[in-house]
Design an enzyme around this catalytic site. Structure first.
Site, PDB file in Angstrom:
ATOM      1  N   SER A   1       4.700  -6.887   2.814  1.00 49.85           N
ATOM      2  CA  SER A   1       3.580  -6.096   3.312  1.00 49.85           C
ATOM      3  C   SER A   1       3.037  -6.694   4.592  1.00 49.85           C
ATOM      4  O   SER A   1       3.000  -7.912   4.762  1.00 49.85           O
ATOM      5  CB  SER A   1       2.464  -6.048   2.257  1.00 49.85           C
ATOM      6  N   ALA A   2       2.558  -5.826   5.486  1.00 50.44           N
ATOM      7  CA  ALA A   2       1.911  -6.289   6.713  1.00 50.44           C
ATOM      8  C   ALA A   2       0.507  -6.816   6.444  1.00 50.44           C
ATOM      9  O   ALA A   2      -0.113  -7.411   7.321  1.00 50.44           O
ATOM     10  CB  ALA A   2       1.845  -5.148   7.730  1.00 50.44           C
TER      11      ALA A   2
ATOM     12  N   LYS B   1      -0.917   3.552   8.977  1.00 49.99           N
ATOM     13  CA  LYS B   1      -0.231   3.055   7.785  1.00 49.99           C
ATOM     14  C   LYS B   1       1.012   2.255   8.160  1.00 49.99           C
ATOM     15  O   LYS B   1       1.811   2.673   8.987  1.00 49.99           O
ATOM     16  CB  LYS B   1       0.159   4.215   6.859  1.00 49.99           C
TER      17      LYS B   1
ATOM     18  N   ASP C   1       0.832  -1.207   0.000  1.00 53.63           N
ATOM     19  CA  ASP C   1       0.000   0.000   0.000  1.00 53.63           C
ATOM     20  C   ASP C   1       0.863   1.252   0.000  1.00 53.63           C
ATOM     21  O   ASP C   1       1.745   1.412   0.836  1.00 53.63           O
ATOM     22  CB  ASP C   1      -0.912  -0.010   1.226  1.00 53.63           C
TER      23      ASP C   1
ATOM     24  N   GLU D   1       9.475   1.688   0.587  1.00 52.03           N
ATOM     25  CA  GLU D   1       8.386   1.907   1.536  1.00 52.03           C
ATOM     26  C   GLU D   1       7.840   3.326   1.434  1.00 52.03           C
ATOM     27  O   GLU D   1       8.546   4.239   1.008  1.00 52.03           O
ATOM     28  CB  GLU D   1       8.902   1.706   2.971  1.00 52.03           C
ATOM     29  N   ASP D   2       6.581   3.495   1.850  1.00 48.97           N
ATOM     30  CA  ASP D   2       6.010   4.844   1.900  1.00 48.97           C
ATOM     31  C   ASP D   2       5.737   5.282   3.328  1.00 48.97           C
ATOM     32  O   ASP D   2       5.405   6.452   3.551  1.00 48.97           O
ATOM     33  CB  ASP D   2       4.693   4.895   1.110  1.00 48.97           C
TER      34      ASP D   2
END
Length: 222
Positions: free
Chosen positions: A116-117, A45, A11, A170-171
């Site tokens: 991703s988590a 997030k 995401d 990553e964001d």
């Protein structure tokens, strides 16, 4: 040193499901008398489902009102709503530059790994038409959440890669911190100041600016 793997968050890096998460969490929170907004949602997030729920309960001053079983049900209800919203995802929702970067990695035989988590990552990649583009999709179940480095270390191991020869993208601040804790080169996508403060080695304001040659040069890899 030679690049051995590139590890991607989902995401905010490959696509945007943040709005779906927000809508699902907001509905769940409203059912128990807690109001959250998009600004608060920024805190959720990059962290796990249960940690997100805990933060919402603390925000609403209800952290002591639910048993673990009740919390698990709340999280399950949220996820059920979120999964129903994911049916709206399609290949055209892949962020710009991602297809091209995956093509370059495949051409150079560098594994792409999803770290991703989200437990819904396989479904999301399938909806986006990207399921076959990744060497490994790390299962986050039982792994400490970011900023712990575990998910990135597990991804590197699955790809047979030395973490020092890996690039993570990553964001979220927690994700960048996890990449650095894993001993990898950290690429941030988003706001320069926040991600640099979290330890990002380089920050792009858009995935459209990602390309393999620039990443190799920045990370001093070949």
């Amino acid at each position: 040193m030679k690049l051995e793997a590139v590890l991607f968050d989902l995401d905010g890096v490959i696509t945007d499901t943040a709005e779906y998460h927000y809508l699902a969490w907001k509905q769940m929170a409203e059912q128990i008398g807690i109001d959250i907004d998009r600004a608060f949602n920024e805190q959720l997030k990059g962290i796990s489902r249960m940690e997100s729920l805990e933060r919402i309960l603390v925000h609403g001053r209800k952290e002591h009102q639910y048993t673990m079983q009740q919390k698990e049900q709340l999280a399950a209800d949220k996820n059920k709503h979120y999964v129903s919203l994911l049916t709206q995802l399609a290949p055209e929702h892949v962020y710009p530059g991602i297809h091209e970067l995956l093509d370059e990695l495949a051409e150079h035989r560098v594994p792409a790994v999803l770290t991703s988590a989200s437990k819904n990552a396989p479904q999301i990649l399938s909806s986006l038409g990207l399921a076959e583009r990744f060497h490994t999709i790390v299962d986050p179940d039982g792994i400490p959440g970011k900023p712990a480095p575990d998910i990135f270390l597990k991804g590197a191991k699955a790809a047979g890669a030395d973490p020092a020869c890996c690039i993570g993208i990553e964001d979220a601040q927690a994700g960048v911190m996890a990449i650095k804790a894993a001993g990898m080169f950290a690429v941030g996508i988003g706001e320069q100041k926040l991600l640099r403060a979290s330890g990002a080695d380089i920050v792009y304001d858009s995935t459209a600016k990602l390309n393999l040659s620039a990443l190799l040069q920045a990370a001093n890899l070949n």
